[in-house]
Enzyme design. Structure first.
Site, PDB file in Angstrom:
ATOM      1  N   ARG A   1     -28.146  51.535 -63.304  1.00 63.12           N
ATOM      2  CA  ARG A   1     -29.274  51.546 -62.597  1.00 63.12           C
ATOM      3  C   ARG A   1     -29.952  52.380 -63.116  1.00 63.12           C
ATOM      4  O   ARG A   1     -29.726  53.844 -63.211  1.00 63.12           O
ATOM      5  CB  ARG A   1     -29.481  51.105 -61.471  1.00 63.12           C
ATOM      6  CG  ARG A   1     -28.238  52.196 -60.331  1.00 63.12           C
ATOM      7  CD  ARG A   1     -27.951  51.976 -59.145  1.00 63.12           C
ATOM      8  NE  ARG A   1     -27.482  52.073 -58.447  1.00 63.12           N
ATOM      9  CZ  ARG A   1     -26.468  51.671 -57.566  1.00 63.12           C
ATOM     10  NH1 ARG A   1     -27.427  51.138 -57.222  1.00 63.12           N
ATOM     11  NH2 ARG A   1     -25.837  52.814 -57.199  1.00 63.12           N
TER      12      ARG A   1
ATOM     13  N   ASN B   1     -34.983  54.575 -54.052  1.00 59.34           N
ATOM     14  CA  ASN B   1     -33.544  54.393 -53.700  1.00 59.34           C
ATOM     15  C   ASN B   1     -32.887  55.726 -53.806  1.00 59.34           C
ATOM     16  O   ASN B   1     -32.290  55.763 -55.104  1.00 59.34           O
ATOM     17  CB  ASN B   1     -33.173  53.252 -54.060  1.00 59.34           C
ATOM     18  CG  ASN B   1     -32.010  52.813 -52.817  1.00 59.34           C
ATOM     19  OD1 ASN B   1     -32.095  52.925 -52.214  1.00 59.34           O
ATOM     20  ND2 ASN B   1     -30.633  52.966 -53.951  1.00 59.34           N
ATOM     21  N   GLU B   2     -32.458  56.046 -53.627  1.00 56.54           N
ATOM     22  CA  GLU B   2     -31.482  57.338 -53.785  1.00 56.54           C
ATOM     23  C   GLU B   2     -31.627  57.945 -54.829  1.00 56.54           C
ATOM     24  O   GLU B   2     -30.801  58.271 -55.792  1.00 56.54           O
ATOM     25  CB  GLU B   2     -29.660  56.778 -53.611  1.00 56.54           C
ATOM     26  CG  GLU B   2     -29.012  56.264 -52.383  1.00 56.54           C
ATOM     27  CD  GLU B   2     -27.996  56.244 -52.607  1.00 56.54           C
ATOM     28  OE1 GLU B   2     -27.046  55.693 -53.510  1.00 56.54           O
ATOM     29  OE2 GLU B   2     -27.172  56.282 -51.105  1.00 56.54           O
TER      30      GLU B   2
ATOM     31  N   GLU C   1     -27.618  53.424 -45.110  1.00 60.01           N
ATOM     32  CA  GLU C   1     -26.464  52.963 -45.616  1.00 60.01           C
ATOM     33  C   GLU C   1     -24.704  53.235 -45.250  1.00 60.01           C
ATOM     34  O   GLU C   1     -25.261  54.925 -45.309  1.00 60.01           O
ATOM     35  CB  GLU C   1     -26.881  52.659 -47.423  1.00 60.01           C
ATOM     36  CG  GLU C   1     -27.604  51.807 -47.846  1.00 60.01           C
ATOM     37  CD  GLU C   1     -27.357  52.496 -49.144  1.00 60.01           C
ATOM     38  OE1 GLU C   1     -26.380  52.753 -49.673  1.00 60.01           O
ATOM     39  OE2 GLU C   1     -28.326  52.249 -49.961  1.00 60.01           O
TER      40      GLU C   1
ATOM     41  N   TRP D   1     -16.058  52.067 -56.247  1.00 57.73           N
ATOM     42  CA  TRP D   1     -16.487  52.944 -57.067  1.00 57.73           C
ATOM     43  C   TRP D   1     -15.878  54.727 -56.342  1.00 57.73           C
ATOM     44  O   TRP D   1     -15.706  55.760 -57.652  1.00 57.73           O
ATOM     45  CB  TRP D   1     -17.645  53.935 -56.775  1.00 57.73           C
ATOM     46  CG  TRP D   1     -18.440  54.235 -55.279  1.00 57.73           C
ATOM     47  CD1 TRP D   1     -19.360  52.986 -55.182  1.00 57.73           C
ATOM     48  CD2 TRP D   1     -18.535  54.835 -54.773  1.00 57.73           C
ATOM     49  NE1 TRP D   1     -19.418  53.618 -53.398  1.00 57.73           N
ATOM     50  CE2 TRP D   1     -19.402  55.079 -53.338  1.00 57.73           C
ATOM     51  CE3 TRP D   1     -18.177  56.270 -54.858  1.00 57.73           C
ATOM     52  CZ2 TRP D   1     -19.221  55.498 -52.219  1.00 57.73           C
ATOM     53  CZ3 TRP D   1     -17.730  57.318 -53.349  1.00 57.73           C
ATOM     54  CH2 TRP D   1     -18.604  56.838 -52.606  1.00 57.73           C
TER      55      TRP D   1
ATOM     56  N   GLU E   1     -21.116  45.229 -58.325  1.00 61.98           N
ATOM     57  CA  GLU E   1     -21.058  46.263 -56.940  1.00 61.98           C
ATOM     58  C   GLU E   1     -20.617  44.540 -56.607  1.00 61.98           C
ATOM     59  O   GLU E   1     -20.982  44.677 -55.037  1.00 61.98           O
ATOM     60  CB  GLU E   1     -21.868  46.216 -55.864  1.00 61.98           C
ATOM     61  CG  GLU E   1     -23.004  47.636 -56.419  1.00 61.98           C
ATOM     62  CD  GLU E   1     -23.635  48.270 -55.854  1.00 61.98           C
ATOM     63  OE1 GLU E   1     -23.120  49.505 -55.665  1.00 61.98           O
ATOM     64  OE2 GLU E   1     -24.518  47.863 -55.323  1.00 61.98           O
TER      65      GLU E   1
ATOM     66  N   HIS F   1     -17.956  45.512 -53.516  1.00 63.72           N
ATOM     67  CA  HIS F   1     -18.161  46.321 -52.824  1.00 63.72           C
ATOM     68  C   HIS F   1     -18.617  45.473 -51.478  1.00 63.72           C
ATOM     69  O   HIS F   1     -18.684  44.361 -51.041  1.00 63.72           O
ATOM     70  CB  HIS F   1     -19.544  47.559 -53.275  1.00 63.72           C
ATOM     71  CG  HIS F   1     -20.155  47.823 -51.569  1.00 63.72           C
ATOM     72  ND1 HIS F   1     -20.079  48.409 -50.419  1.00 63.72           N
ATOM     73  CD2 HIS F   1     -20.038  49.522 -52.093  1.00 63.72           C
ATOM     74  CE1 HIS F   1     -20.458  48.995 -50.588  1.00 63.72           C
ATOM     75  NE2 HIS F   1     -20.310  50.344 -51.156  1.00 63.72           N
TER      76      HIS F   1
END
Ligand code: GLA
Ligand code: GLA
Length: 673
Positions: free
Chosen positions: A113, A151-152, A311, A319, A359, A362
């Site tokens: 991504r 995002n980030e 978040e 991770w 993920e 997660h």
């Protein structure tokens, strides 16, 4: 502008919501469970570009309409992502030059991504088309509370070394420097034959035979932060034009390690600052101390205003080498730790734990086990607690102590050619914060770049200012620290501060150039200490990491001297009393925790700083207050019981209290009387 926390009154509670991973029928269950948990805001569309625009200029919004409509019908607000975080396969297939290149010249491939070059004009054009389409379609949607840009930004693509980036870097340099002569002077290119006769010769600091020019490396770091901010601002401009009343944010990654983006600078462009934070086990002795620091730094970037935790995790991430799960109660306490430090909302990645994809391991609000799980029951309980804390929305945190931090300094200290690799700015700031926290003393973490116009005034508002290893210190910052001291703020500067200017040029005539006069100390030579070579100080404590050949001015009191080694007899700790009544302290070495805590206590006592509350034991105490009242957060994060002197109503336990006795893991939020 509408409130980002509008909707059900009180604090925001929610998560990323990625329903495209599931059959549409699952959504009814999702909305039902969100309501059960008290979720009132979810971020949607973050990684949905590929499904929203399956082919260039062919948008498929029908499925997304249903998602937003169902959420709205369930009374759940939406933080709507611009969906630009992860470009679809067709874009990089048609334009492989969009894919970023690392410092070794390797171009990344599609399949993860955020694989886009921050300077790519193709990416910029395609992403803004998508943003416009989303804003036009959903700008009036009643569920829309907040725009969530990308995002980030920079999580995986902060520094790109491709040819397009190099051209953009040269353009950035052309606006920073009047001409190539000015660049040559700033970068000291007369050394190592780096003299340029044209800006066209300048490269990005990719793989080289040996060390980079430190000023070039720092300018590249600045450029990279600015390039991504440029993407944020470009998206924001499109949104602003179509929906002027909807607030815009992008989720930061503020942690104790000052990462590649200068969030002090970025925060000035946010309608609300939002942050993502994950506990990092293994890297820190006290991961929850790092959380507290990051939350205080986020508030510092936000200039003290309430912010949004966009978040964190309900339990393990996926991770780290070993992904430690949260014990019962830890999710609640971590959430409260953020609220204590100014968060007006608590969100998570992600709503429902993925069955497949990168993920899948997660944690999430709804785990693989489903709603019949302790994790989901704790989520419901967290929602109930946050619901009861709604009254403290918009209240703020006020502290007497500030710790000064600077991303630009952290970047300058990435250099592999410093006197010692054992010195660090971020690590020391974190350590000072932790010791103050253990003493129940609140500290703000103030980023230099959050205050381009009023740094002196901001710093002057504190009783104590700690300047931890601020190697790079520009003239404005040096003047602001001095002005604060002259107006009565007690200042503690540590070793290897004030050494170079904004161009990484040494301030000559004796270190620490920027603070020599203020501190009344002049250093002639550094004697950094190797691992295991700590030296005695003449008060019986030990100096580690750093020693130096220094002398003190006549009006400066030498409190502690090096007792052995090359610096024996030289000052290691000094104090200069200023006409303002404040002290200017200088610590020329690294002390162990006990000695550093003692020094901080001495500095704080002299400045009249008192603890947030009378307390004993491993308990965090933080106060939020407003015109309506004050709330004392008491979070026992240790393994022993703790006590806190406070009277009022505990909103967690829903009980009147007169003094708290908290067991390990127990938390209280007391509306004080
Ligand atoms: C080598 C080089 C010098 C200098 C020194 C530094 O000897 O020839 O130019 O870089 O290293 O130690
Ligand atoms: C980041 C990202 C999320 C998710 C989490 C996992 O914060 O923004 O999409 O990957 O990490 O911890």
């Amino acid at each position: 502008m509408q409130r980002w926390s509008e909707g059900p009154s009180g604090l925001v509670f929610g998560s990323d919501y990625n329903p495209e991973q599931w059959p549409a029928e699952v959504r009814a269950d999702d909305v039902r469970l969100m309501r059960e948990a008290g979720v009132n805001l979810v971020s949607v569309g973050i990684f949905s570009w590929g499904l929203l625009e399956p082919e260039p200029d062919r948008f498929d919004f029908d499925w997304f309409d249903d998602v937003l409509d169902d959420l709205h019908a369930g009374g759940i607000g939406v933080s709507l992502a611009t969906a630009t975080a992860s470009p679809p396969a067709w874009l990089t297939q048609q334009h492989p030059e969009v894919l970023p290149v690392d410092a070794d010249g390797r171009r990344v491939t599609f399949g993860s991504r955020q694989s886009w070059c921050p300077s790519s004009p193709v990416y910029r054009e395609r992403s803004l088309k998508l943003v416009r389409a989303l804003a036009e379609r959903y700008g009036e949607h009643p569920a829309l509370r907040l725009w969530h840009v990308s995002n980030e930004l920079g999580c995986h693509n902060a520094r790109c070394y491709c040819a397009v980036s190099a051209t953009a870097f040269r353009g950035w340099l052309a606006t920073r420097y009047a001409d190539v002569a000015a660049l040559n002077a700033a970068w000291a290119t007369a050394f190592w034959s780096q003299h340029y006769t044209s800006l066209e010769q300048v490269q990005v600091p990719a793989h080289t035979s040996s060390f980079h020019n430190p000023a070039q490396a720092l300018d590249f770091a600045r450029f990279c932060s600015d390039e991504l901010l440029g993407q944020h601002l470009a998206e924001k401009e499109v949104l602003r034009a179509i929906t002027p009343d909807v607030p815009v944010t992008t989720n930061f990654m503020v942690g104790s390690q000052l990462n590649p983006l200068d969030y002090g600078r970025w925060a000035r462009e946010q309608d609300v600052v939002s942050n993502d934070h994950y506990l990092i086990h293994g890297a820190y002795d006290d991961p929850r101390g790092e959380l507290a620091y990051a939350a205080d730094l986020t508030r510092g970037a936000a200039s003290g205003n309430p912010w949004l935790l966009m978040e964190h995790s309900t339990s393990a991430v996926n991770w780290q080498p070993v992904n430690v799960a949260k014990a019962a109660g830890e999710m609640l306490q971590d959430s409260l730790s953020h609220v204590a430090r100014g968060a007006d909302g608590i969100c998570f990645f992600q709503w429902r734990q993925s069955a497949g994809g990168a993920e899948q391991w997660h944690s999430a609000l709804v785990p693989h086990a489903g709603e019949d799980s302790e994790r989901f029951r704790e989520v419901v309980e967290l929602g109930a607690v946050l619901g009861r804390l709604g009254e403290l929305r918009d209240s703020t945190v006020t502290n007497d102590v500030a710790i000064l931090v600077d991303w630009q300094n952290a970047w300058a200290m990435e250099s592999p050619t410093l006197p010692s690799q054992r010195v660090g700015h971020a690590d020391l700031a974190l350590r000072v914060h932790g010791l103050l926290r253990a003493a129940h003393t609140g500290a703000d973490v103030v980023p230099v770049t959050a205050h381009p116009d009023d740094l002196a005034a901001v710093l002057s508002g504190y009783r104590v200012l700690v300047v931890p290893t601020l190697y790079l210190c520009d003239d404005t910052t040096a003047a602001a620290v001095t002005a604060a001291a002259e107006s009565g703020t007690h200042v503690l500067v540590t070793y290897f501060s004030g050494i170079v200017d904004a161009s990484v040029r040494v301030r000559l005539g004796g270190y620490p150039g920027a603070f020599r006069d203020l501190l009344g100390v002049r250093v002639e030579e550094f004697h950094p200490l190797s691992d295991g070579v700590a030296g005695e100080l003449d008060d019986g404590t030990v100096g580690d990491v750093w020693a130096e050949i220094a002398s003190a001015h006549d009006d400066t009191e030498v409190l502690v001297r090096y007792a052995d080694g090359a610096a024996a007899g030289c000052p290691a700790l000094t104090r200069r009393d200023l006409p303002s009544g404040a002290h200017a302290w200088y610590l020329g070495t690294s002390l162990d925790d006990e000695a550093l805590a003692g020094l901080l206590r001495t500095v704080c006592t002299a400045a009249g700083v008192t603890p947030v509350a009378e307390a004993s034991g491993p308990v965090d105490v933080v106060r939020r207050s407003s015109a309506d009242g004050s709330w004392l957060f008491a979070l026992n994060h240790g393994e022993e019981d703790a006590t806190v002197v406070v009277r009022g109503f505990d909103l967690v336990g829903e009980v009147e209290v007169d003094g708290l006795e908290l067991e390990p893991g127990q938390s209280a939020v007391v509306r004080e009387v």
